[in-house]
Design a protein around this motif. Structure first.
Motif, PDB file in Angstrom:
ATOM      1  N   TYR A   1      28.220 -30.877 -41.062  1.00 17.33           N
ATOM      2  CA  TYR A   1      26.309 -31.238 -40.629  1.00 17.33           C
ATOM      3  C   TYR A   1      26.646 -30.548 -39.080  1.00 17.33           C
ATOM      4  O   TYR A   1      25.482 -29.705 -38.565  1.00 17.33           O
ATOM      5  N   TRP A   2      27.409 -30.983 -38.179  1.00 22.33           N
ATOM      6  CA  TRP A   2      26.876 -30.385 -36.695  1.00 22.33           C
ATOM      7  C   TRP A   2      27.755 -28.709 -36.987  1.00 22.33           C
ATOM      8  O   TRP A   2      26.886 -28.501 -35.791  1.00 22.33           O
TER       9      TRP A   2
ATOM     10  N   GLU B   1      27.493 -26.485 -38.861  1.00 17.72           N
ATOM     11  CA  GLU B   1      26.330 -25.218 -39.352  1.00 17.72           C
ATOM     12  C   GLU B   1      25.087 -25.843 -38.160  1.00 17.72           C
ATOM     13  O   GLU B   1      24.331 -24.581 -37.957  1.00 17.72           O
ATOM     14  N   ASP B   2      24.502 -26.988 -37.835  1.00 17.27           N
ATOM     15  CA  ASP B   2      23.366 -27.389 -37.957  1.00 17.27           C
ATOM     16  C   ASP B   2      23.329 -26.908 -35.930  1.00 17.27           C
ATOM     17  O   ASP B   2      22.762 -25.783 -35.748  1.00 17.27           O
ATOM     18  N   LEU B   3      24.633 -26.797 -35.351  1.00 20.57           N
ATOM     19  CA  LEU B   3      24.376 -26.788 -33.593  1.00 20.57           C
ATOM     20  C   LEU B   3      25.041 -25.199 -33.546  1.00 20.57           C
ATOM     21  O   LEU B   3      24.428 -24.745 -32.667  1.00 20.57           O
TER      22      LEU B   3
ATOM     23  N   GLY C   1      25.660 -22.949 -35.670  1.00 20.64           N
ATOM     24  CA  GLY C   1      25.643 -22.426 -36.964  1.00 20.64           C
ATOM     25  C   GLY C   1      26.083 -21.652 -37.748  1.00 20.64           C
ATOM     26  O   GLY C   1      25.762 -20.159 -38.299  1.00 20.64           O
TER      27      GLY C   1
ATOM     28  N   THR D   1      32.743 -28.327 -31.866  1.00 18.34           N
ATOM     29  CA  THR D   1      31.190 -28.345 -32.256  1.00 18.34           C
ATOM     30  C   THR D   1      30.805 -27.449 -30.997  1.00 18.34           C
ATOM     31  O   THR D   1      30.319 -26.338 -30.997  1.00 18.34           O
TER      32      THR D   1
ATOM     33  N   GLN E   1      20.535 -28.366 -24.287  1.00 20.75           N
ATOM     34  CA  GLN E   1      21.444 -28.634 -25.428  1.00 20.75           C
ATOM     35  C   GLN E   1      22.347 -29.702 -25.377  1.00 20.75           C
ATOM     36  O   GLN E   1      22.973 -30.508 -26.043  1.00 20.75           O
TER      37      GLN E   1
ATOM     38  N   GLY F   1      21.662 -36.686 -44.852  1.00 15.17           N
ATOM     39  CA  GLY F   1      22.536 -35.974 -43.818  1.00 15.17           C
ATOM     40  C   GLY F   1      23.923 -36.768 -43.332  1.00 15.17           C
ATOM     41  O   GLY F   1      24.655 -36.159 -44.365  1.00 15.17           O
TER      42      GLY F   1
ATOM     43  N   ASN G   1      15.601 -40.923 -38.158  1.00 15.33           N
ATOM     44  CA  ASN G   1      15.941 -39.974 -37.395  1.00 15.33           C
ATOM     45  C   ASN G   1      14.765 -39.068 -38.800  1.00 15.33           C
ATOM     46  O   ASN G   1      14.093 -40.176 -39.326  1.00 15.33           O
TER      47      ASN G   1
ATOM     48  N   GLU H   1      20.373 -39.005 -31.949  1.00 16.83           N
ATOM     49  CA  GLU H   1      20.744 -38.681 -33.245  1.00 16.83           C
ATOM     50  C   GLU H   1      21.783 -38.220 -32.971  1.00 16.83           C
ATOM     51  O   GLU H   1      22.730 -38.678 -34.639  1.00 16.83           O
ATOM     52  N   ILE H   2      22.546 -37.186 -32.817  1.00 14.24           N
ATOM     53  CA  ILE H   2      24.097 -36.354 -32.578  1.00 14.24           C
ATOM     54  C   ILE H   2      25.039 -38.052 -32.895  1.00 14.24           C
ATOM     55  O   ILE H   2      26.067 -38.074 -33.119  1.00 14.24           O
TER      56      ILE H   2
END
Ligand code: F6R
Length: 607
Positions: free
Chosen positions: A313-314, A316-318, A320, A416, A429, A473, A523, A568-569
Motif C-alpha cells: 500500500y505504501w 504504490e501510494d507514496l 507510485g 518506501t 512530504q 486499506g 481516515n 495516517e501513515i
C-alpha cells in the motif's frame, strides 16, 4: 524448529547442553535429547516433550562427561516420540544431531538396510548416523567418513557428530541450516543459534554454507565447501543477556509487546535526521540500486508477509512504484515473470526461513538487486542479500511475532521513503513522514498503556470459538495479522477480511457467537468501514472496534476501544498493538502456552 547444542570442555558439559536447549525452547520443539561421552562410552538420554523432562532424567542419572551434543526436535519425519528424538546413534559408537531435512533419505536407508543396518526410528537423521558408521567400519577415519557422508546428502542440514573413539572432538557441518561455533577458553561449542550459548560465551564464528568444522577444547578448524582450510572471523555478539530473560513479565510475548516503543526507537536511530531519511543506512550501494528500481517484488512468510502487504500500500501510494507480493512457499515453486529493474525484497525476523531463503536463491541472479529487512545479524538472508536493513528489535523469543512486525513496518516505511524520493515525493512530504516517525515511540507507548482496558475487553472474547477481523486499506493486513496472532496463541479460529468483502460471503457467518474485530482509525475510509460495521450489527454480530477518539460511538453490541490520535501513515503500526494485546489476554484466559503455542516453531528452517 529443531535446535542443536554441542560442547567440548575441560568440565562437565551436561549442564551447558541442557541450559542451551532451554534457551532454544522458544524455537518450538516436541522432544529433546543429549549424548555425552563418559567412562569410555557414549551415554544417551532422550525424552518426548519438554526439556524439563530431559533435565529430570539427567538429574536421576547425572552425566559428568566433558564432551557432548544435544538437540530439540520438531517432528518432520516420524512422530514426536522418544525413539525419534535425537541424538541418533549407530550402534554404541557414534551419536548425531541434525537440523533440517534429508530429501534422499529413502534410497540411502534402503541401501543401508541391505548392508545390514537396523533402524530404530522413523527419522531421516538416523540414515546419517549409519552412513558415517559404515564409512568408519570400512576403515576411514572419522573426518573422512563424515565428509563422505555429507557429500551423499541432498537437502538442508546442520549436523553435529560425537564418536567414542574421538572423545575430545565434535565434527559439524552446515548446508542450508544455520550453525555457529562458540569460542570459549579451553572449551568450544556449536549451536544452531547463538542464543543457546550466551551463558558460556559471547564470541561466535558464523559458519558459511558448506563449511565443515572440527571442534576440540583448544582448537576450531574450519574447511570450506572446497575442503580448503579457512579462517572465519570471530564476532562478538552484542545483545545483552537480559534479552533472554522474562524480567517482570509473565511471558516473553508480553515483554516483547511492551518493548515495542524502545525497539522502534532503536530501529529509527541513526537512520533519520530531524526532517530526512538518512539513506546511507541501507548501505553504500543502496543509492544506485534505488535510482534504478522500477518494480518491487516482496517475498516473506506469515507475520513478515503481512508487513509486506502493508508496504505494498505504501509503495504504490507514496512512491507510485508497482509492487508485487507473494508468500515465499508459493513463489519459490512457480515460474515467474520478473519485470526489468526489480528490487527483490525479503522480510524475515529470523533470516533463516527456508522458503524465503529458497525464493531469494532462485531469483538472485535475475533481479536488479536483493534487499532483506531482517532482525538477525549474520543470518543467511543477511549474508546472501545485496542490501539489508536491520530491524533492531533484539532477540524475539515468543513464537508469536510482535516486535519484529512493528519494526519491520518501520523499516519498510523507510524503504518506501527512499524509493518515493526518486518518484515525486516532495521534501515536505518526506519531512511530514519523518516527523511522524519521531513521534512513533510515544504513540506506541500510549497504545501499550491500553493494556488493562484490553484485558477487560478480552473477557468477552475468551469463550468464543470463531471470530472475524476487518480492516480497510493498509489496515486490512493489520487485521490479517491480528487474526493470525489470535489463532496462533489462543487457538480460536480467526479470519480476516477486507471490510468491503464482507457482503460478498462472510456476512453469512455473522451471529451473536461470532465476534467481529475491526480496526477503524479516523481516515478517509472510516465512513465506508462504519457502513460495514452496521452490516454486522444488523445481523446481531458482536463488534469490538479499535477507533480514533470519539469517531465511533459505543452502542449496544458495539464495544469501542479508543486509540490515540495517530498520523495516517503510522496507523498500521500503532493499531497493531491492541490486536497483539487482545490475543495475548485471550490466550492467558484460555490457559494456553503463550510463548510456545502447540505445533509451532519460531524459526521455520525446513519447508
Ligand atoms: C507468526 C510468526 C510466523 C513468522 C514466519 C516467518 O507470529 O512468527 O508467521 O512470521 O514463520 O518467519 P520469519 O519472519 O523469521 O521469516
Amino acid at each position: 524448529m529443531c535446535g542443536i547444542v554441542g560442547a567440548v570442555a575441560q568440565r562437565a558439559v551436561s549442564g551447558i547442553l541442557l541450559e542451551g536447549l532451554r534457551r532454544l525452547e522458544y524455537r518450538g520443539y516436541d522432544s529433546a535429547g543429549l549424548a555425552v561421552f563418559e567412562g569410555e562410552q557414549i551415554h544417551r538420554l532422550r525424552r518426548a516433550g519438554k526439556v524439563e523432562n530431559l533435565t529430570h532424567a539427567e538429574q536421576e542419572t547425572p552425566l559428568k562427561g566433558h564432551s557432548g551434543i544435544a538437540h530439540t526436535r520438531w517432528a518432520t519425519h516420524g512422530k514426536p516420540t522418544e525413539n525419534n528424538a535425537h541424538p541418533h546413534m549407530s550402534g554404541d559408537d557414534l551419536a548425531i544431531v541434525h537440523n533440517g531435512i534429508i530429501e534422499n533419505f529413502e534410497p540411502l536407508k534402503h541401501q543401508l538396510q541391505q548392508d545390514g543396518f537396523v533402524f530404530t526410528s522413523d527419522t531421516d537423521t538416523e540414515v546419517i548416523a549409519h552412513l558415517v558408521a559404515r564409512a568408519v567400519n570400512q576403515g576411514k577415519n572419522l573426518q573422512e567418513a563424515f565428509l563422505e557422508t555429507v557429500s551423499q546428502l541432498e537437502g538442508a542440514f546442520a549436523l553435529g557428530v560425537l564418536h567414542k573413539d574421538y572423545p575430545d572432538q565434535i565434527l559439524a557441518s552446515r548446508k542450508g541450516s544455520p550453525l555457529v561455533v562458540g569460542i570459549g577458553i579451553g572449551e568450544n561449542f556449536i549451536a544452531s543459534d547463538q542464543m543457546a550459548l550466551l551463558q558460556v560465551t559471547d564470541r561466535f564464528i558464523y559458519l558459511e554454507e558448506g563449511d565443515f568444522v572440527q571442534v576440540t577444547p583448544d582448537e576450531v578448524m574450519i574447511w570450506d565447501a572446497n575442503l580448503e582450510i579457512v579462517d572465519r572471523p570471530v564476532k562478538k555478539f552484542e545483545h545483552s543477556l537480559s534479552a533472554a530473560d522474562k524480567g517482570e513479565f509473565r511471558h516473553f510475548m508480553m515483554k516483547e509487546i511492551y518493548e515495542q516503543p524502545e525497539v522502534v526507537k532503536a530501529t529509527l536511530q541513526g537512520r533519520i535526521s530531524d526532517k530526512h531519511l538518512l539513506e546511507q543506512a541501507f548501505g553504500s550501494e543502496a543509492a544506485s540500486v534505488f535510482d534504478q528500481t522500477q518494480h518491487v517484488q516482496i517475498i516473506a512468510c506469515g507475520t513478515s508477509f503481512h508487513a509486506g502487504l502493508v508496504a505494498k500500500y505504501w509503495l504504490e501510494d507514496l512512491a507510485g512504484i508497482p509492487c508485487s507480493i507473494e508468500v515465499a512457499s508459493e513463489y519459490r515453486y512457480r515460474k515467474h515473470v520478473i519485470p526489468a529493474n526489480t528490487l527483490f525484497v525479503t522480510i524475515s525476523q529470523s533470516g533463516e526461513t527456508a522458503d524465503t531463503l529458497a525464493a531469494l536463491r532462485a531469483v538472485k541472479d535475475k533481479v536488479l538487486a536483493s534487499l532483506t529487512v531482517c532482525n538477525v545479524p549474520g543470518s543467511s538472508l543477511v549474508r546472501e542479500s545485496d542490501l539489508c536493513l536491520m530491524t533492531n528489535a533484539g532477540p524475539e523469543i515468543g513464537v508469536a511475532s510482535t516486535k519484529a512486525f512493528t519494526t519491520q513496518l518501520v523499516a519498510l516505511l523507510m524503504l518506501t521513503v527512499a524509493l518515493a524520493r526518486r518518484h515525486g515525493l516532495t521534501e515536505q512530504q518526506e519531512t511530514d513522514i519523518v516527523e511522524a516517525l519521531h513521534k512513533l515511540p510515544g504513540l506506541l507507548l500510549a497504545a501499550v498503556k491500553l493494556d488493562k482496558e484490553i484485558e477487560i475487553l478480552s473477557q468477552d472474547f475468551a469463550e468464543k470459538n470463531h471470530s472475524l477481523f476487518l480492516g480497510r486499506g493498509p489496515l486490512y493486513p493489520v487485521a490479517m495479522e491480528g487474526a493470525l496472532k489470535l489463532k496462533e496463541i489462543s487457538y480460536i479460529h480467526a479470519e480476516a477480511y477486507a471490510a468491503g468483502e464482507l457482503k460478498h460471503g462472510p456476512l453469512a457467518l455473522v451471529d451473536k457467537e461470532m465476534p467481529v474485530v475491526a480496526v477503524a482509525p479516523n481516515n478517509a475510509l472510516l465512513d465506508k468501514l462504519k457502513a460495514n460495521l452496521q452490516e454486522v450489527k444488523a445481523r446481531g454480530g458482536e463488534l469490538f472496534v479499535f477507533a480514533g477518539a470519539d469517531h465511533v460511538k459505543p452502542e449496544d453490541g458495539l464495544k469501542v476501544e479508543q486509540m490515540p490520535d495517530v498520523p495516517e501513515i503510522l496507523e498500521p503500526i500503532v493499531y497493531t498493538i491492541p490486536l497483539q494485546l487482545l490475543s495475548y489476554h485471550v490466550a492467558v484466559l484460555k490457559g494456553t502456552d503463550v510463548d510456545q503455542p502447540r505445533n509451532l516453531a519460531k524459526s521455520v528452517t525446513v519447508e
